[in-house]
Motif scaffolding. Structure first.
Motif, PDB file in Angstrom:
ATOM      1  N   ALA A   2       0.822  -1.217   0.000  1.00  0.00           N
ATOM      2  CA  ALA A   2       0.000   0.000   0.000  1.00  0.00           C
ATOM      3  C   ALA A   2       0.849   1.257   0.000  1.00  0.00           C
ATOM      4  CB  ALA A   2      -0.931   0.005   1.210  1.00  0.00           C
ATOM      5  N   GLN A   3       2.175   1.122   0.078  1.00  0.00           N
ATOM      6  CA  GLN A   3       3.040   2.295   0.101  1.00  0.00           C
ATOM      7  C   GLN A   3       3.006   3.012  -1.251  1.00  0.00           C
ATOM      8  OE1 GLN A   3       4.560   3.479   2.837  1.00  0.00           O
ATOM      9  NE2 GLN A   3       3.497   1.819   3.905  1.00  0.00           N
ATOM     10  N   PRO A   4       2.966   4.348  -1.245  1.00  0.00           N
ATOM     11  CA  PRO A   4       2.921   5.100  -2.512  1.00  0.00           C
ATOM     12  C   PRO A   4       4.070   4.758  -3.447  1.00  0.00           C
ATOM     13  CG  PRO A   4       2.455   6.544  -0.656  1.00  0.00           C
ATOM     14  CD  PRO A   4       2.887   5.238  -0.070  1.00  0.00           C
ATOM     15  N   GLU A   5       5.263   4.476  -2.873  1.00  0.00           N
ATOM     16  CA  GLU A   5       6.412   4.166  -3.719  1.00  0.00           C
ATOM     17  C   GLU A   5       6.183   2.877  -4.502  1.00  0.00           C
ATOM     18  OE1 GLU A   5       6.494   4.749  -0.508  1.00  0.00           O
ATOM     19  OE2 GLU A   5       7.600   6.644  -0.285  1.00  0.00           O
ATOM     20  N   LEU A   7       3.240   1.502  -5.206  1.00  0.00           N
ATOM     21  CA  LEU A   7       2.136   1.672  -6.149  1.00  0.00           C
ATOM     22  C   LEU A   7       2.587   2.413  -7.406  1.00  0.00           C
ATOM     23  CD1 LEU A   7      -0.735   2.529  -3.644  1.00  0.00           C
ATOM     24  CD2 LEU A   7      -0.382   0.392  -4.873  1.00  0.00           C
ATOM     25  N   ALA A   8       3.435   3.433  -7.226  1.00  0.00           N
ATOM     26  CA  ALA A   8       3.962   4.148  -8.396  1.00  0.00           C
ATOM     27  C   ALA A   8       4.818   3.205  -9.235  1.00  0.00           C
ATOM     28  CB  ALA A   8       4.783   5.353  -7.940  1.00  0.00           C
ATOM     29  N   ARG A 184      -3.866  -1.642  -3.453  1.00  0.00           N
ATOM     30  CA  ARG A 184      -3.856  -0.711  -2.318  1.00  0.00           C
ATOM     31  C   ARG A 184      -4.981  -1.040  -1.349  1.00  0.00           C
ATOM     32  NH1 ARG A 184      -5.950   4.424  -0.889  1.00  0.00           N
ATOM     33  NH2 ARG A 184      -4.430   5.687   0.282  1.00  0.00           N
TER      34      ARG A 184
END
Length: 207
Positions: A2-5, A7-8, A184
């Motif tokens: 679920a970390q933005p890094e 997911l990007a 996520r």
């Protein structure tokens, strides 16, 4: 996950894998011509499975294993509907062919097998199967949208080709966004049992 890094990285990897898959289809189709299977649809599923499976597996490395399995189940799941259609033709069984239907079926099969890889990390993995099916279906609809755009606008030549390729290439971004959103959501539902004193704030339930 679920970390933005992550997911990007996942969205970028999925998009690049989609582009790689588009590139791989051509040499696979040429190889099919050489061995006498010209016109087969298998290269479409195999190419996209290899491209997306490879890049998504790379994005998953470092999460505790499963990357290699992810690659193989993605390849197999995406390829099966296309190869099945080809085998039916060899057996003189006429089946109606639809690119969108084959991709949707491949997305569902791949999603089902990918869920087995995810089951040790998240709950409610059946959501992943649904998300994979929807994501691949929306991504494949880009080809129809590109055809419609070309007919409606009358674009031809280099400009028309660029517009067509741009719409088709965007399918990988759509696939990455849809599946990334599902990841996520599922990552908020850990597979490990939670303490009774710490209720699941996301409302997660068992699979």
């Amino acid at each position: 996950m679920a970390q933005p890094e992550f997911l990007a990285r996942w969205i970028l990897a999925t998009w690049l894998g989609w582009l790689l898959g588009l590139v791989l289809i051509m040499p696979l189709a040429i190889a099919g011509e050489w061995i006498g299977t010209g016109g087969a649809q298998g290269p479409v599923g195999v190419g996209m499975g290899i491209g997306v499976g490879l890049m998504q597996a790379r994005a998953m490395r470092g999460l505790g294993g499963g990357a290699d399995q992810w690659f193989w189940v993605t390849c197999i799941g995406l390829a099966l509907p296309f190869v099945a259609n080809d085998l039916a033709g060899v057996a003189s069984v006429e089946l109606p062919y639809s690119l969108l239907a084959s991709v949707a079926a491949g997305g569902a099969l791949a999603g089902g097998m990918q869920a087995l890889v995810l089951r040790h990390r998240v709950r409610r993995t059946w959501w992943w199967v649904a998300g994979s099916t929807v994501g691949w279906s929306l991504a494949a609809s880009g080809a129809k949208a590109a055809d419609l755009l070309q007919r409606q606008t009358g674009l031809r030549g280099a400009l028309g080709a660029l517009a067509y390729l741009g719409v088709v290439a965007a399918g990988g971004l759509v696939l990455g966004l849809v599946t990334g959103a599902i990841l996520r959501s599922l990552s908020r539902c850990p597979s490990l049992p939670q303490s009774p004193r710490r209720p699941d704030s996301a409302g997660c339930q068992a699979r």
